[in-house]
Scaffold this motif. Structure first.
Motif, PDB file in Angstrom:
ATOM      1  N   LEU A 160       0.825  -1.207   0.000  1.00 25.69           N
ATOM      2  CA  LEU A 160       0.000   0.000   0.000  1.00 25.69           C
ATOM      3  C   LEU A 160       0.857   1.253   0.000  1.00 25.69           C
ATOM      4  CD1 LEU A 160      -2.907  -0.529   2.564  1.00 25.69           C
ATOM      5  CD2 LEU A 160      -3.107  -0.187   0.103  1.00 25.69           C
ATOM      6  N   LEU A 161       1.794   1.291   0.938  1.00 24.91           N
ATOM      7  CA  LEU A 161       2.644   2.468   1.132  1.00 24.91           C
ATOM      8  C   LEU A 161       4.105   2.059   1.123  1.00 24.91           C
ATOM      9  CD1 LEU A 161       0.866   4.252   4.146  1.00 24.91           C
ATOM     10  CD2 LEU A 161       0.421   4.564   1.705  1.00 24.91           C
ATOM     11  N   ALA A 162       4.938   2.952   0.611  1.00 21.81           N
ATOM     12  CA  ALA A 162       6.378   2.725   0.631  1.00 21.81           C
ATOM     13  C   ALA A 162       7.080   4.000   1.073  1.00 21.81           C
ATOM     14  CB  ALA A 162       6.872   2.312  -0.751  1.00 21.81           C
ATOM     15  N   ALA A 163       8.147   3.850   1.841  1.00 21.54           N
ATOM     16  CA  ALA A 163       9.004   4.963   2.219  1.00 21.54           C
ATOM     17  C   ALA A 163      10.218   4.975   1.299  1.00 21.54           C
ATOM     18  CB  ALA A 163       9.451   4.829   3.673  1.00 21.54           C
ATOM     19  N   PRO A 164      10.757   6.144   0.988  1.00 24.40           N
ATOM     20  CA  PRO A 164      11.949   6.199   0.133  1.00 24.40           C
ATOM     21  C   PRO A 164      13.095   5.356   0.677  1.00 24.40           C
ATOM     22  CG  PRO A 164      11.008   8.386   0.393  1.00 24.40           C
ATOM     23  CD  PRO A 164      10.266   7.492   1.337  1.00 24.40           C
ATOM     24  N   GLU A 165      13.257   5.350   2.011  1.00 24.82           N
ATOM     25  CA  GLU A 165      14.323   4.550   2.619  1.00 24.82           C
ATOM     26  C   GLU A 165      14.101   3.058   2.370  1.00 24.82           C
ATOM     27  OE1 GLU A 165      13.485   7.978   5.594  1.00 24.82           O
ATOM     28  OE2 GLU A 165      12.398   6.806   4.107  1.00 24.82           O
ATOM     29  N   GLY A 166      12.847   2.638   2.478  1.00 19.66           N
ATOM     30  CA  GLY A 166      12.529   1.236   2.250  1.00 19.66           C
ATOM     31  C   GLY A 166      12.762   0.823   0.808  1.00 19.66           C
ATOM     32  N   ILE A 167      12.375   1.693  -0.114  1.00 23.04           N
ATOM     33  CA  ILE A 167      12.592   1.403  -1.532  1.00 23.04           C
ATOM     34  C   ILE A 167      14.085   1.244  -1.813  1.00 23.04           C
ATOM     35  CG2 ILE A 167      12.425   2.365  -3.859  1.00 23.04           C
ATOM     36  CD1 ILE A 167       9.771   3.650  -3.009  1.00 23.04           C
ATOM     37  N   PRO A 178      10.535  -5.883  -9.107  1.00 20.18           N
ATOM     38  CA  PRO A 178       9.818  -4.609  -9.206  1.00 20.18           C
ATOM     39  C   PRO A 178       8.861  -4.402  -8.045  1.00 20.18           C
ATOM     40  CG  PRO A 178       8.918  -6.201 -10.761  1.00 20.18           C
ATOM     41  CD  PRO A 178      10.124  -6.843 -10.158  1.00 20.18           C
ATOM     42  N   ILE A 179       8.653  -3.140  -7.702  1.00 19.92           N
ATOM     43  CA  ILE A 179       7.787  -2.745  -6.594  1.00 19.92           C
ATOM     44  C   ILE A 179       6.538  -2.080  -7.158  1.00 19.92           C
ATOM     45  CG2 ILE A 179       7.574  -1.243  -4.565  1.00 19.92           C
ATOM     46  CD1 ILE A 179      10.666  -1.429  -4.324  1.00 19.92           C
ATOM     47  N   PHE A 180       5.384  -2.460  -6.632  1.00 20.33           N
ATOM     48  CA  PHE A 180       4.110  -1.818  -6.966  1.00 20.33           C
ATOM     49  C   PHE A 180       3.519  -1.270  -5.674  1.00 20.33           C
ATOM     50  CE2 PHE A 180       4.990  -4.777 -10.291  1.00 20.33           C
ATOM     51  CZ  PHE A 180       4.431  -4.257 -11.446  1.00 20.33           C
ATOM     52  N   THR A 181       3.126  -0.005  -5.678  1.00 17.94           N
ATOM     53  CA  THR A 181       2.609   0.616  -4.467  1.00 17.94           C
ATOM     54  C   THR A 181       1.557   1.664  -4.815  1.00 17.94           C
ATOM     55  OG1 THR A 181       3.233   1.782  -2.421  1.00 17.94           O
ATOM     56  CG2 THR A 181       4.422   2.397  -4.413  1.00 17.94           C
ATOM     57  N   ALA A 182       0.700   1.973  -3.840  1.00 20.54           N
ATOM     58  CA  ALA A 182      -0.308   3.014  -4.043  1.00 20.54           C
ATOM     59  C   ALA A 182       0.242   4.395  -3.711  1.00 20.54           C
ATOM     60  CB  ALA A 182      -1.551   2.728  -3.195  1.00 20.54           C
ATOM     61  N   SER A 183       1.348   4.453  -2.954  1.00 15.72           N
ATOM     62  CA  SER A 183       1.898   5.760  -2.583  1.00 15.72           C
ATOM     63  C   SER A 183       3.331   5.631  -2.115  1.00 15.72           C
ATOM     64  CB  SER A 183       1.062   6.396  -1.467  1.00 15.72           C
ATOM     65  OG  SER A 183       1.630   7.616  -1.027  1.00 15.72           O
ATOM     66  N   ILE A 184       4.167   6.594  -2.489  1.00 13.28           N
ATOM     67  CA  ILE A 184       5.494   6.751  -1.894  1.00 13.28           C
ATOM     68  C   ILE A 184       5.396   7.919  -0.924  1.00 13.28           C
ATOM     69  CG2 ILE A 184       7.932   7.216  -2.294  1.00 13.28           C
ATOM     70  CD1 ILE A 184       7.580   6.104  -5.110  1.00 13.28           C
TER      71      ILE A 184
END
Length: 209
Positions: A160-167, A178-184
Motif C-alpha cells: 500500500l505504502l512505501a518509504a523512500p528509505e525502504g525502496i 519490481p515494486i508496486f505501491t499506491a503511494s510513496i
C-alpha cells in the motif's frame, strides 16, 4: 523511481485516504483494505502472459484468450499481508498461496522469521509478495530472500505504502524485483514507521495494539 510503479487510479487514492484517517473504524479499515487490494491486484497482473484455448460459445466455436503457465503464487507476509491477500484471491481464486511469518524486532528493526510455507515449483510461477507497508524493508527483503532460496525467479512486491528509505534498501538487496505501491510517502520516523503513513496496518486491521 526506476523499478517502482505507483498505482494512482482515483479509486485507489480515494480509498487510501479513508484508510489513512485515524477515525476510520477497524471494520471500515478491513473492508477498504480488501477492496483496495483487488484494485492493486488488477494492476500488478496487467501484463500476465496469455495463450489461447478452444471453447464453444452458445453461437460457435472460437479461440479465446486464457492465462498461460502455472497458477500464480501470492506470498503473504504475516500477519498484515493477509489483508491484501483476501482481496487478491477474490480476483484470482485459483492462485496458490505462500505464508511467510516475520516480525520486526522492536530494538534492531530486523526481521525475525517464525513460519514459512510455500507451494512447489516456485521456479515456474510468478510470485507476488504482499505486505501493506514497505518501511525499513527488512521484512520484505527477508521474505523475498526465502522465496528465492526455494527457487522463485519471477517475483514482484506489492504494498500500500512505501518509504523512500525502504525502496532504496529493498532495491539494494533485490534489484531484480519490481515494486508496486499506491503511494510513496515522505520518510520514516525514529521508530521506523512511515510518515504520514496510516499507522500499523496489522493493528488497525485486527483491532490490536
Amino acid at each position: 523511481m526506476n523499478g517502482v510503479t505507483v498505482i494512482n487510479h482515483p479509486l485507489v487514492q480515494h480509498k487510501l485516504t479513508i484508510m489513512r484517517d485515524k477515525h476510520t473504524s477497524t471494520a471500515g479499515f478491513r473492508r477498504l483494505l480488501r477492496e483496495i487490494s483487488t484494485l492493486l491486484c488488477y494492476e500488478v497482473t496487467r501484463d500476465l502472459e496469455m495463450t489461447t484455448t478452444t471453447i464453444e460459445t452458445p453461437i460457435t466455436e472460437m479461440e479465446a484468450p486464457t492465462l498461460a503457465g502455472k497458477k500464480l503464487v501470492f506470498a503473504s507476509v504475516l500477519r498484515a499481508g493477509n489483508g491484501l491477500l483476501e482481496g487478491m484471491l477474490d480476483l484470482v481464486p485459483a492462485a496458490r498461496v505462500a505464508h511467510i511469518g516475520l516480525y520486526r524486532d522492536p530494538k534492531t528493526l530486523q526481521a525475525v522469521e517464525y513460519y514459512f510455507k510455500a507451494p512447489d515449483s516456485l521456479d515456474e510461477r510468478l510470485t507476488i509478495v504482499v505486505d501493506p507497508m514497505l518501511a525499513t524493508a527488512n521484512s520484505a527483503i527477508a521474505a523475498v530472500e526465502r522465496l528465492k532460496e526455494r527457487g522463485a525467479k519471477d517475483i514482484r512486491f506489492l504494498c500500500l505504502l512505501a518509504a523512500p528509505e525502504g525502496i532504496a534498501n529493498f532495491q539494494g538487496a533485490h534489484p531484480d524485483v519490481p515494486i508496486f505501491t499506491a503511494s510513496i510517502d515522505k520518510q520514516l520516523n525514529e521508530k521506523g514507521y512511515i510518515v504520514p503513513g496510516l499507522g500499523d496496518a496489522g493493528d488497525r486491521m485486527y483491532g490490536t495494539k
